[in-house]
Design a protein around this motif. Sequence first.
Motif, PDB file in Angstrom:
ATOM      1  N   PRO A   6      49.878   6.109  19.593  1.00 46.01           N
ATOM      2  CA  PRO A   6      50.328   7.448  19.194  1.00 46.01           C
ATOM      3  C   PRO A   6      51.850   7.540  19.229  1.00 46.01           C
ATOM      4  CG  PRO A   6      49.482   7.486  21.436  1.00 46.01           C
ATOM      5  CD  PRO A   6      49.251   6.096  20.896  1.00 46.01           C
ATOM      6  N   LEU A   7      52.392   8.391  18.386  1.00 44.58           N
ATOM      7  CA  LEU A   7      53.829   8.643  18.409  1.00 44.58           C
ATOM      8  C   LEU A   7      54.141   9.514  19.610  1.00 44.58           C
ATOM      9  CD1 LEU A   7      54.521   9.487  14.662  1.00 44.58           C
ATOM     10  CD2 LEU A   7      54.972   7.358  15.836  1.00 44.58           C
ATOM     11  N   LYS A   8      55.266   9.290  20.220  1.00 44.48           N
ATOM     12  CA  LYS A   8      55.657  10.082  21.382  1.00 44.48           C
ATOM     13  C   LYS A   8      56.263  11.407  20.939  1.00 44.48           C
ATOM     14  CE  LYS A   8      56.502   6.266  24.502  1.00 44.48           C
ATOM     15  NZ  LYS A   8      57.459   5.657  25.414  1.00 44.48           N
ATOM     16  N   GLY A   9      55.851  12.475  21.589  1.00 47.26           N
ATOM     17  CA  GLY A   9      56.463  13.771  21.381  1.00 47.26           C
ATOM     18  C   GLY A   9      56.038  14.521  20.127  1.00 47.26           C
ATOM     19  N   VAL A  10      54.932  14.122  19.510  1.00 44.31           N
ATOM     20  CA  VAL A  10      54.468  14.845  18.331  1.00 44.31           C
ATOM     21  C   VAL A  10      53.077  15.413  18.598  1.00 44.31           C
ATOM     22  CG1 VAL A  10      55.822  13.462  16.721  1.00 44.31           C
ATOM     23  CG2 VAL A  10      53.466  12.834  17.190  1.00 44.31           C
ATOM     24  N   GLY A  11      52.722  16.410  17.834  1.00 47.12           N
ATOM     25  CA  GLY A  11      51.423  17.048  17.983  1.00 47.12           C
ATOM     26  C   GLY A  11      50.332  16.320  17.223  1.00 47.12           C
ATOM     27  N   LYS A  13      48.660  17.306  14.554  1.00 45.67           N
ATOM     28  CA  LYS A  13      48.819  17.362  13.098  1.00 45.67           C
ATOM     29  C   LYS A  13      49.761  16.272  12.620  1.00 45.67           C
ATOM     30  CE  LYS A  13      50.388  20.307   9.338  1.00 45.67           C
ATOM     31  NZ  LYS A  13      50.959  21.601   8.974  1.00 45.67           N
ATOM     32  N   GLU A  14      50.869  16.085  13.325  1.00 46.14           N
ATOM     33  CA  GLU A  14      51.830  15.058  12.929  1.00 46.14           C
ATOM     34  C   GLU A  14      51.263  13.667  13.148  1.00 46.14           C
ATOM     35  OE1 GLU A  14      54.779  16.840  15.321  1.00 46.14           O
ATOM     36  OE2 GLU A  14      55.933  17.529  13.597  1.00 46.14           O
ATOM     37  N   GLN A  15      50.415  13.505  14.150  1.00 46.47           N
ATOM     38  CA  GLN A  15      49.765  12.212  14.379  1.00 46.47           C
ATOM     39  C   GLN A  15      48.839  11.891  13.206  1.00 46.47           C
ATOM     40  OE1 GLN A  15      50.505  10.125  16.912  1.00 46.47           O
ATOM     41  NE2 GLN A  15      49.197   8.621  15.946  1.00 46.47           N
ATOM     42  N   ARG A  16      48.119  12.894  12.712  1.00 49.32           N
ATOM     43  CA  ARG A  16      47.250  12.686  11.542  1.00 49.32           C
ATOM     44  C   ARG A  16      48.076  12.358  10.303  1.00 49.32           C
ATOM     45  NH1 ARG A  16      44.890  17.322  13.726  1.00 49.32           N
ATOM     46  NH2 ARG A  16      45.754  18.597  12.035  1.00 49.32           N
ATOM     47  N   GLN A  17      49.225  13.030  10.151  1.00 45.04           N
ATOM     48  CA  GLN A  17      50.104  12.728   9.019  1.00 45.04           C
ATOM     49  C   GLN A  17      50.571  11.280   9.089  1.00 45.04           C
ATOM     50  OE1 GLN A  17      53.095  15.736   9.563  1.00 45.04           O
ATOM     51  NE2 GLN A  17      52.188  17.061   8.001  1.00 45.04           N
ATOM     52  N   GLU A  36      53.935   0.780   9.215  1.00 41.81           N
ATOM     53  CA  GLU A  36      53.945   1.586  10.442  1.00 41.81           C
ATOM     54  C   GLU A  36      55.321   2.188  10.690  1.00 41.81           C
ATOM     55  OE1 GLU A  36      52.368  -0.050  14.032  1.00 41.81           O
ATOM     56  OE2 GLU A  36      50.754  -1.064  12.955  1.00 41.81           O
ATOM     57  N   GLU A  37      56.354   1.392  10.509  1.00 44.08           N
ATOM     58  CA  GLU A  37      57.720   1.870  10.739  1.00 44.08           C
ATOM     59  C   GLU A  37      58.076   3.003   9.780  1.00 44.08           C
ATOM     60  OE1 GLU A  37      62.352   0.392  10.398  1.00 44.08           O
ATOM     61  OE2 GLU A  37      60.747  -1.080  10.136  1.00 44.08           O
ATOM     62  N   VAL A  38      57.753   2.830   8.515  1.00 38.85           N
ATOM     63  CA  VAL A  38      58.077   3.840   7.511  1.00 38.85           C
ATOM     64  C   VAL A  38      57.316   5.131   7.804  1.00 38.85           C
ATOM     65  CG1 VAL A  38      57.874   4.423   5.066  1.00 38.85           C
ATOM     66  CG2 VAL A  38      58.705   2.173   5.744  1.00 38.85           C
ATOM     67  N   ALA A  39      56.048   5.017   8.171  1.00 40.06           N
ATOM     68  CA  ALA A  39      55.251   6.200   8.487  1.00 40.06           C
ATOM     69  C   ALA A  39      55.824   6.933   9.695  1.00 40.06           C
ATOM     70  CB  ALA A  39      53.803   5.801   8.746  1.00 40.06           C
ATOM     71  N   ALA A  40      56.182   6.188  10.730  1.00 37.22           N
ATOM     72  CA  ALA A  40      56.739   6.800  11.932  1.00 37.22           C
ATOM     73  C   ALA A  40      58.068   7.480  11.645  1.00 37.22           C
ATOM     74  CB  ALA A  40      56.914   5.747  13.023  1.00 37.22           C
ATOM     75  N   VAL A  43      57.447  10.792   9.633  1.00 38.22           N
ATOM     76  CA  VAL A  43      56.911  11.879  10.459  1.00 38.22           C
ATOM     77  C   VAL A  43      57.979  12.406  11.408  1.00 38.22           C
ATOM     78  CG1 VAL A  43      55.245  12.439  12.271  1.00 38.22           C
ATOM     79  CG2 VAL A  43      54.517  11.158  10.259  1.00 38.22           C
ATOM     80  N   MET A  44      58.740  11.521  12.025  1.00 41.26           N
ATOM     81  CA  MET A  44      59.771  11.961  12.962  1.00 41.26           C
ATOM     82  C   MET A  44      60.890  12.715  12.242  1.00 41.26           C
ATOM     83  SD  MET A  44      58.512  11.316  15.803  1.00 41.26           S
ATOM     84  CE  MET A  44      59.859  11.811  16.849  1.00 41.26           C
ATOM     85  N   LYS A  45      61.185  12.339  11.019  1.00 44.59           N
ATOM     86  CA  LYS A  45      62.195  13.044  10.240  1.00 44.59           C
ATOM     87  C   LYS A  45      61.753  14.487  10.003  1.00 44.59           C
ATOM     88  CE  LYS A  45      64.413  13.143   5.720  1.00 44.59           C
ATOM     89  NZ  LYS A  45      64.487  12.533   4.401  1.00 44.59           N
ATOM     90  N   HIS A  46      60.515  14.660   9.581  1.00 39.16           N
ATOM     91  CA  HIS A  46      59.996  16.006   9.346  1.00 39.16           C
ATOM     92  C   HIS A  46      59.887  16.787  10.655  1.00 39.16           C
ATOM     93  CE1 HIS A  46      59.212  15.588   5.098  1.00 39.16           C
ATOM     94  NE2 HIS A  46      58.717  14.387   5.334  1.00 39.16           N
ATOM     95  N   HIS A  47      59.533  16.099  11.720  1.00 41.50           N
ATOM     96  CA  HIS A  47      59.421  16.724  13.040  1.00 41.50           C
ATOM     97  C   HIS A  47      60.778  17.300  13.466  1.00 41.50           C
ATOM     98  CE1 HIS A  47      57.855  17.245  17.116  1.00 41.50           C
ATOM     99  NE2 HIS A  47      58.963  16.719  17.563  1.00 41.50           N
ATOM    100  N   LYS A  48      61.819  16.528  13.298  1.00 37.03           N
ATOM    101  CA  LYS A  48      63.161  16.970  13.700  1.00 37.03           C
ATOM    102  C   LYS A  48      63.693  18.052  12.775  1.00 37.03           C
ATOM    103  CE  LYS A  48      64.304  12.743  16.057  1.00 37.03           C
ATOM    104  NZ  LYS A  48      65.102  11.527  16.079  1.00 37.03           N
TER     105      LYS A  48
END
Length: 56
Positions: A6-11, A13-17, A36-40, A43-48
């Motif tokens: 799982p990605l750290k610090g995301v909810g 919904k973002e994990q599903r994305q 995997e890197e591109v996906a992470a 998601v982190m870009k949109h999260h921030k």
Amino acid sequence: MPQKRPLKGVGAKEQRQYEHIKETAEKSGRYGDRAEEVAARTVMKHHKESHHKKGQ
């Protein structure tokens, strides 16, 4: 197949994305071994950009 991390610090919904982006990239072969890197990063870009706090 690599273990699902799982990605750290995301909810949830973002994990599903993340999973969706990663699977789509792997199927299309678009990013090769970097799916995997591109996906992470995506998601982190949109999260921030949404100014989310950790775990939201």
